[in-house]
Design an enzyme around this catalytic site. Structure first.
Site, PDB file in Angstrom:
ATOM      1  N   ASP A   8      43.561  51.347  37.659  1.00  0.00           N
ATOM      2  CA  ASP A   8      42.909  51.906  38.564  1.00  0.00           C
ATOM      3  C   ASP A   8      42.847  53.472  38.764  1.00  0.00           C
ATOM      4  O   ASP A   8      43.871  54.164  38.511  1.00  0.00           O
ATOM      5  CB  ASP A   8      43.081  51.696  40.054  1.00  0.00           C
ATOM      6  N   ASP A 125      34.719  40.326  46.310  1.00  0.00           N
ATOM      7  CA  ASP A 125      35.919  40.735  46.931  1.00  0.00           C
ATOM      8  C   ASP A 125      35.970  39.976  48.300  1.00  0.00           C
ATOM      9  O   ASP A 125      35.201  40.508  49.205  1.00  0.00           O
ATOM     10  CB  ASP A 125      35.822  42.420  47.125  1.00  0.00           C
TER      11      ASP A 125
END
Length: 232
Positions: A8, A125
């Site tokens: 990330d 998500d």
């Protein structure tokens, strides 16, 4: 079962968040160096541009391009890909699969990018069974409804358990609702045993981040278990 180590990105650094909260950032260092270590064991990784996810357009594509050029890794990449130009730039940088979340619900846009590019992946998500968008700040329709809406356009999905992301609390127990599409799980993976359960559910891949960075499990262990699962 494919294992995708995760990186990330925020401000050009490798970081992890807790349950997607921007204020809970923990920095792990140089993403290129981390990718080089992953490249010793795998040929494909998962990268998310967190700045892009929050701000609506990619901010770290230069880092992604460096990773691809310097390591030879294949990359699936998401975070802020909300315009045709952003998707095109990601592919120009060498990304193999772009991952679209928020903008996937713009069907005209989704049709356009899937017509013009290969390997487009949709990220579902999930927070409490509903799809989270806009950097996980807003919720929309039921995850299963979203899947049914979008499966006519893509055959590759990432299912992320937002509430477990970065928590190391183990995977979310869900019932399989997809058909034959490639479904990749992310969120809370903390042990090799999680991989076995994900295969039982029907996932074809897993994204692992914080558990690797914190040393709860090694990439070697995960790959060994994945190979055993492939062999039955």
């Amino acid at each position: 079962m494919e294992v995708y180590p995760a990186i990330d990105l925020m401000d050009g650094r490798a970081v992890r968040l807790y349950r997607g909260r921007r204020e809970s950032v923990k920095v792990y260092g140089d993403p290129v160096m981390i990718a080089e270590r992953f490249a010793e064991l795998v040929n494909k990784i998962h990268i998310v541009d967190l700045d892009g996810a929050f701000e609506g357009f990619p901010r770290n594509l230069d880092v992604v391009k460096r990773i691809i050029e310097e390591t030879g890794l294949r990359v699936q990449f998401g975070g802020g890909l909300r315009s045709y130009e952003a998707v095109a730039r990601a592919y120009e940088a060498g990304v193999e699969n772009v991952i679209i979340g928020t903008k996937a619900f713009d069907i005209e846009f989704l049709r356009e990018v899937t017509d013009d590019f290969e390997g487009v992946t949709v990220s579902l998500d999930s927070r409490g069974g509903r799809v989270s968008v806009m950097g996980w700040l807003e919720s929309r329709m039921d995850v299963k409804e979203a899947y049914e809406l979008l499966r006519d356009y893509v055959n590759r999905f990432v299912y992320t358990s937002v509430e477990r992301d970065g928590t190391l609390t183990g995977i979310e127990e869900i019932e399989r609702f997809w058909k034959s599409e490639e479904f990749i799980y992310a969120g809370g993976v903390s042990s090799a045993d999680n991989l076995r359960r994900l295969v039982e559910i029907g996932f074809s891949g897993v994204i692992v981040g914080k558990a690797l960075y914190e040393g709860l499990v090694t990439l070697e262990e995960l790959l060994e278990v994945a190979e055993c699962l492939r062999k039955g």
